[in-house]
Design an enzyme around this catalytic site. Structure first.
Site, short mmCIF file in Angstrom:
data_model
loop_
_atom_site.label_atom_id
_atom_site.label_comp_id
_atom_site.label_asym_id
_atom_site.label_seq_id
_atom_site.Cartn_x
_atom_site.Cartn_y
_atom_site.Cartn_z
N LEU A 1 11.87 65.19 22.42
CA LEU A 1 10.57 64.55 22.31
C LEU A 1 9.87 64.76 23.41
CD1 LEU A 1 11.64 61.71 19.43
CD2 LEU A 1 10.87 64.12 19.09
N ASP A 2 8.41 64.84 23.24
CA ASP A 2 7.38 64.46 24.28
C ASP A 2 7.55 63.15 24.76
OD1 ASP A 2 6.77 67.14 24.00
OD2 ASP A 2 4.85 66.82 22.85
N ARG A 3 7.24 62.94 25.86
CA ARG A 3 7.37 61.44 26.64
C ARG A 3 6.67 60.42 25.64
NH1 ARG A 3 6.02 59.89 32.76
NH2 ARG A 3 6.66 57.75 32.67
#
Length: 251
Positions: free
Chosen positions: A53-55
């Site tokens: 997942l993106d940060r």
């Protein structure tokens, strides 16, 4: 940092990722905390990264506890045998309120780390549905059928409704109560307004797949506090605006 476990067995662990945390260490700053290291400390053994997942994205993420499960789940994700659902706040009124975006995505030709809709890219498919709609924002449900980098962010920008607080594909502006509350007044003790949300408004809320032994896994994580606070205020002050408009019309 405490990591919430959603599901765990001998083969895998599913946790609720906090926003702002990297899934794996950043090669430019290996000292930053990462989710995989925190989960390894939690289970006391090595784990394998299955997907990312993106940060700034919060929510459901799965790790394998052994190589066999890692191999199986990696193929399941690659073959699109995993159902992935997200929730997000977007800018504007979304019309139509339900649809499918089928647009190829490629790396931006000039901006490193950014993606763009491009006919020469890899095909990406995103289903969206409006859950709640307000004058300035919408709460949407997404199901992605491919796993391209920044897929939801790129697709929503492409139809004119970038995610709230997305500084790469939107305006990056924080969610402020003053934008939606009539006659907003800031507290005298505050020098500037504190945002209700200051990170990209995207949350992975559900994942479904079948394990190698046939067991069906359905893991969910409710909306986090920051996005929930925005939804609560949007509902509250949109009703207030409607009442005010009705009173003016009656007057």
């Amino acid at each position: 940092m405490q990591i919430e476990t959603i599901y765990e067995d001998d083969d895998l662990i599913i946790v609720n990722k906090p926003a702002g945390l990297l899934v794996i260490p950043d090669r430019f700053d290996a000292l930053l905390p990462s989710l995989n290291k925190l989960v390894e400390a939690k289970v006391g053994a090595r784990i394998w990264v299955v997907h990312r997942l993106d940060r700034e994205t919060s929510g459901v993420i799965c790790f394998a506890k052994n190589e066999e499960t890692h191999r199986y789940l990696s193929i399941a994700f690659q073959e699109r045998d995993v159902n992935k659902f997200y929730a997000g706040l977007v800018n504007g009124i979304v019309i139509p309120p339900e649809g499918r975006i089928e647009s190829p995505i490629a790396e931006h030709p000039a901006v490193h780390g950014k993606m763009v809709v491009n006919r020469k890219g890899k095909m990406a498919v995103t289903d969206y549905k409006v859950v709640e709609q307000w004058p300035l924002y919408g709460l949407l449900q997404f199901q992605i059928h491919t796993g391209r980098t920044h897929q939801i962010r790129v697709h929503m920008q492409s139809i004119g409704h970038p995610l709230v607080c997305d500084d790469l594909y939107g305006d990056g502006q924080p969610f402020l109560l003053s934008r939606i509350k009539r006659k907003y007044r800031m507290s005298e003790k505050d020098e500037q307004e504190k945002p209700l949300l200051s990170r990209m408004a995207l949350h992975a809320y559900r994942i479904e797949f079948q394990k190698e032994d046939g067991k069906l896994i359905n893991a969910e994580a409710p909306l986090p506090r920051d996005i929930s606070a925005c939804v609560k205020q949007l509902n509250k002050w949109s009703k207030s605006r409607e009442q005010g408009a009705n009173e003016e019309n009656e007057g």
